[in-house]
Design an enzyme around this catalytic site. Sequence first.
Site, short mmCIF file in Angstrom:
data_model
loop_
_atom_site.label_atom_id
_atom_site.label_comp_id
_atom_site.label_asym_id
_atom_site.label_seq_id
_atom_site.Cartn_x
_atom_site.Cartn_y
_atom_site.Cartn_z
N GLY A 244 0.86 -1.20 0.00
CA GLY A 244 0.00 0.00 0.00
C GLY A 244 0.88 1.24 0.00
CB SER B 276 0.85 4.08 -4.64
OG SER B 276 -0.41 3.58 -4.25
CB THR B 277 -1.92 7.32 -1.98
OG1 THR B 277 -2.64 6.14 -1.62
CG2 THR B 277 -1.99 7.48 -3.49
CG ASP C 53 -6.18 -7.91 -5.30
OD1 ASP C 53 -5.93 -7.36 -4.19
OD2 ASP C 53 -7.16 -8.65 -5.48
CE1 TYR D 189 -12.05 5.15 10.42
CE2 TYR D 189 -11.44 4.08 12.50
CZ TYR D 189 -11.18 4.33 11.16
OH TYR D 189 -10.08 3.77 10.56
P1 NAI Z 1 -4.78 5.57 0.96
O1 NAI Z 1 -6.07 5.39 0.25
O2 NAI Z 1 -4.05 6.85 0.77
O3 NAI Z 1 -3.75 4.39 0.54
C1 NAI Z 1 -4.14 3.09 0.32
C2 NAI Z 1 -3.03 2.30 -0.35
O4 NAI Z 1 -3.48 0.94 -0.51
C3 NAI Z 1 -2.65 2.78 -1.78
O5 NAI Z 1 -1.26 2.61 -1.95
C4 NAI Z 1 -3.40 1.80 -2.69
O6 NAI Z 1 -2.81 1.62 -3.97
C5 NAI Z 1 -3.27 0.54 -1.86
N1 NAI Z 1 -4.27 -0.48 -2.19
C6 NAI Z 1 -5.61 -0.45 -2.04
N2 NAI Z 1 -6.15 -1.63 -2.42
C7 NAI Z 1 -5.13 -2.41 -2.82
C8 NAI Z 1 -5.03 -3.75 -3.30
N3 NAI Z 1 -6.11 -4.52 -3.45
N4 NAI Z 1 -3.81 -4.22 -3.61
C9 NAI Z 1 -2.70 -3.46 -3.47
N5 NAI Z 1 -2.72 -2.20 -2.99
C10 NAI Z 1 -3.92 -1.70 -2.67
O7 NAI Z 1 -5.08 5.25 2.48
P2 NAI Z 1 -4.50 5.78 3.87
O8 NAI Z 1 -5.46 6.76 4.43
O9 NAI Z 1 -3.06 6.09 3.79
O10 NAI Z 1 -4.70 4.46 4.75
C11 NAI Z 1 -3.69 3.52 5.03
C12 NAI Z 1 -3.96 2.91 6.38
O11 NAI Z 1 -3.89 3.93 7.38
C13 NAI Z 1 -5.35 2.27 6.51
O12 NAI Z 1 -5.25 1.11 7.30
C14 NAI Z 1 -6.13 3.35 7.25
O13 NAI Z 1 -7.23 2.81 7.97
C15 NAI Z 1 -5.05 3.87 8.18
N6 NAI Z 1 -5.32 5.18 8.79
C16 NAI Z 1 -5.77 6.24 8.03
C17 NAI Z 1 -6.06 7.45 8.65
C18 NAI Z 1 -6.54 8.62 7.87
O14 NAI Z 1 -7.04 9.57 8.46
N7 NAI Z 1 -6.39 8.65 6.58
C19 NAI Z 1 -5.87 7.65 10.11
C20 NAI Z 1 -5.30 6.49 10.78
C21 NAI Z 1 -5.08 5.30 10.14
#
Ligand code: NAI
Length: 395
Positions: free
Chosen positions: A47, A49-50, A110, A234
């Site tokens: 994960g 990339s973002t 995936d 949440y």
């Molecule tokens: P994001 O949407 O920016 O990043 C998600 C990443 O997962 C991307 O790199 C995407 O390409 C990858 N991804 C999604 N489905 C995939 C798949 N099937 N196969 C391979 N890669 C896949 O999300 P974010 O916000 O950075 O979240 C990451 C973690 O941090 C999550 O567990 C989220 O619950 C947690 N988190 C997020 C918070 C927030 O406020 N954004 C706060 C605290 C924790």
Amino acid sequence: MIIEPRMRGFICLTAHPKGCEQSVKNQIEYVKSKGKIEGAKKVLVIGSSTGFGLASRITSAFGCDAATIGVFFEKPPQEGKTASPGWYNSAAFEQEATKAGLYAKSINGDAFSNEVKQQTLDLIKADLGKIDLVIYSLASPVRMHPETGVLHRSTLKPIGATFTNKTVDFHTGKVSQVTIEPANQEDIDNTVVVMGGEDWAMWMEALKKENLLADNAMTLAYSYIGPAVTEPVYRKGTIGRAKDHLEATAFSITDSLKEIGGKAYVSVNKALVTQASSAIPVIPLYISLLYKIMKAEGIHEGCIEQMQRLYSERLYNDSEIPLDDKGRIRIDDWEMRADVQEKIAKLWEESTTENLIELGDLEGYKQDFLNLFGFGFKEVDYLTDTNEMIGVPSI
Ligand code: NAI
């Protein structure tokens, strides 16, 4: 082509390669400005990339001088159609890492599938030997289970009772009431399958089985707790059940890594604007109030500041990793400060469409949202013809 933002609800259909590159460069500069971290040297980010995963990869590479393998699921560009932002971010990351003499390769597919796991194991075997840090930072609405072939969908619903509260459409600034019906057992189970810890454990098991984890290897996944106002949707909702499962999985992974002295942790991070969080009702209003207060207090952080602090002050700080009473790393400490939360609770009651522009940091929210897709960077000339067909060098 000239690339402009095309918004549809809480997503943007276009992404700007130059803006994504600028975003990655800014994050790299931030990490470099904070100095070297004596940390992991071979890192797998699932994960990557973002959001938090990208920030973890950048901190690993430019803070710790680590070789990184990144796994993500992004759309490559087609003639006349931009890629998803994570694609351009990864292209820029690899380019900068290579310039700095750092190993960086990526796999697009995936992560829940056996094929992508195998491809990753093969790459580690061929190029790196053993990994000493695995970051698990997936956020996905769906998961095809690799054993049953069933496609599970996660939901963002309360449990037990209907939930009504305020939310904001961050494009228009309109504050309104949102009502969400409670989840049934199937919704809960599906969300746990998608966002719980099962896939994390599968990755760690696969790496262990092939002997690809270094002695004392560490793995980390990310969780969230947040305030009382977002609790029903949440932490006490379907996604919260998945986070409970993820947090419990850390202990079972640590058990399974005993022979090599490996450890699994969950880090509770701060609420931030990412593609994942923008989709959750109520959260955007909370984030816009949170930003306002944290900026006023001088304690605001984005993903990169959070991850740099996580690495330098928690993971690799020469002392034991500080944990809360549930065994979690807390980097949401500033968000959860009593004075910050008291102020938000008050503003929450007061906020309306008319006053949110003053009470909250809606502009900051919008700016961060645009930045996610590579828009709104002052360094980028958005009127210039831009090549959308940018490749990720290793793919
Ligand atoms: P994001 O949407 O920016 O990043 C998600 C990443 O997962 C991307 O790199 C995407 O390409 C990858 N991804 C999604 N489905 C995939 C798949 N099937 N196969 C391979 N890669 C896949 O999300 P974010 O916000 O950075 O979240 C990451 C973690 O941090 C999550 O567990 C989220 O619950 C947690 N988190 C997020 C918070 C927030 O406020 N954004 C706060 C605290 C924790």
